[in-house]
Design a protein around this motif. Structure first.
Motif, mmCIF file in Angstrom:
data_model
loop_
_atom_site.group_PDB
_atom_site.id
_atom_site.type_symbol
_atom_site.label_atom_id
_atom_site.label_comp_id
_atom_site.label_asym_id
_atom_site.label_seq_id
_atom_site.Cartn_x
_atom_site.Cartn_y
_atom_site.Cartn_z
ATOM 1 N N LEU A 56 0.847 -1.184 0.000
ATOM 2 C CA LEU A 56 0.000 0.000 0.000
ATOM 3 C C LEU A 56 0.886 1.238 0.000
ATOM 4 O O LEU A 56 1.891 1.295 0.708
ATOM 5 N N GLU A 57 0.460 2.157 -0.785
ATOM 6 C CA GLU A 57 1.219 3.409 -0.814
ATOM 7 C C GLU A 57 0.738 4.299 0.318
ATOM 8 O O GLU A 57 -0.434 4.285 0.701
ATOM 9 N N ASP A 58 1.620 5.119 0.830
ATOM 10 C CA ASP A 58 1.295 6.014 1.916
ATOM 11 C C ASP A 58 0.420 7.162 1.400
ATOM 12 O O ASP A 58 0.413 7.499 0.226
ATOM 13 N N ILE A 59 -0.317 7.796 2.285
ATOM 14 C CA ILE A 59 -1.177 8.931 1.930
ATOM 15 C C ILE A 59 -0.293 10.112 1.559
ATOM 16 O O ILE A 59 0.700 10.402 2.237
ATOM 17 N N ARG A 60 -0.697 10.792 0.494
ATOM 18 C CA ARG A 60 0.053 11.977 0.074
ATOM 19 C C ARG A 60 -0.211 13.122 1.044
ATOM 20 O O ARG A 60 -1.323 13.250 1.569
ATOM 21 N N PRO A 61 0.741 13.977 1.227
ATOM 22 C CA PRO A 61 0.516 15.120 2.121
ATOM 23 C C PRO A 61 -0.494 16.093 1.465
ATOM 24 O O PRO A 61 -0.621 16.143 0.255
#
Length: 184
Positions: free
Chosen positions: A14-19
């Protein structure tokens, strides 16, 4: 079909949430708004510049005075002559100011007549008596509350009309060829 092409480890990662990206702190919207305002201003300027221009000349002081005198004729009433006297007097005084540059709208009748008597070279010289009778008749109604008969009011109307038609400007050769914005 699409699932077959993905590597086996891809669904597990899973990719991390973008800022967050704050548009309010960016100059992006300022430049967009500036571009829109500039485009609208350019379109308005082009519309005014490229639209066909009307070549109609404005009405002369003579034509305006005749129109106002016709409107004043509707106010001819023996029981209430004040609106008629005020409108006709203002019409002739504004005509004098526009046509002859005679400052009659800011002066009393006596001041105006004295100035006209003193200036023998005025183009109004030949119309002094007619103007005097007309202005004094209007002043009687306006200031002395005189109640003239309908015949007297019609004489005032006739004097005003006679004065305006007698002082009709003569078209010069230059103006005659360009009447109503048309060329010969």
């Amino acid at each position: 079909m699409i699932l077959a092409q993905m590597p086996a480890s891809a669904p597990d990662q899973l990719e991390d949430i973008r800022p967050p990206f704050f548009y309010l702190h960016s100059w992006f919207w300022f430049w967009i708004a500036l571009a829109v305002v500039s485009a609208v201003a350019l379109l308005v300027l082009l519309w005014f510049w490229l639209r066909p221009h009307r070549l109609l000349s404005p009405k002369s002081a003579y034509e305006l005075a005749l129109e106002k005198l016709e409107k004043a004729r509707a106010l001819l009433r023996e029981d209430n002559p004040m609106p008629y006297a005020v409108l006709v007097s203002e019409t002739i005084r504004s005509y004098l100011g526009q046509r002859f540059q005679a400052p009659s709208t800011r002066r009393t009748t006596e001041e105006f007549l004295r100035q006209m008597e003193a200036d023998r070279t005025t183009p109004l010289a030949e119309h002094r008596d007619l103007l005097r009778e007309f202005l004094q008749s209007c002043d009687l109604v306006k200031f002395a509350r005189y109640q003239p008969t309908l015949t007297e009011l019609e004489h005032v109307q006739q004097r005003a009309f006679s004065f305006v038609t007698a002082t009709k400007p003569v078209p010069t050769a230059d103006k005659a060829g360009h009447q109503n914005g048309r060329r010969p």
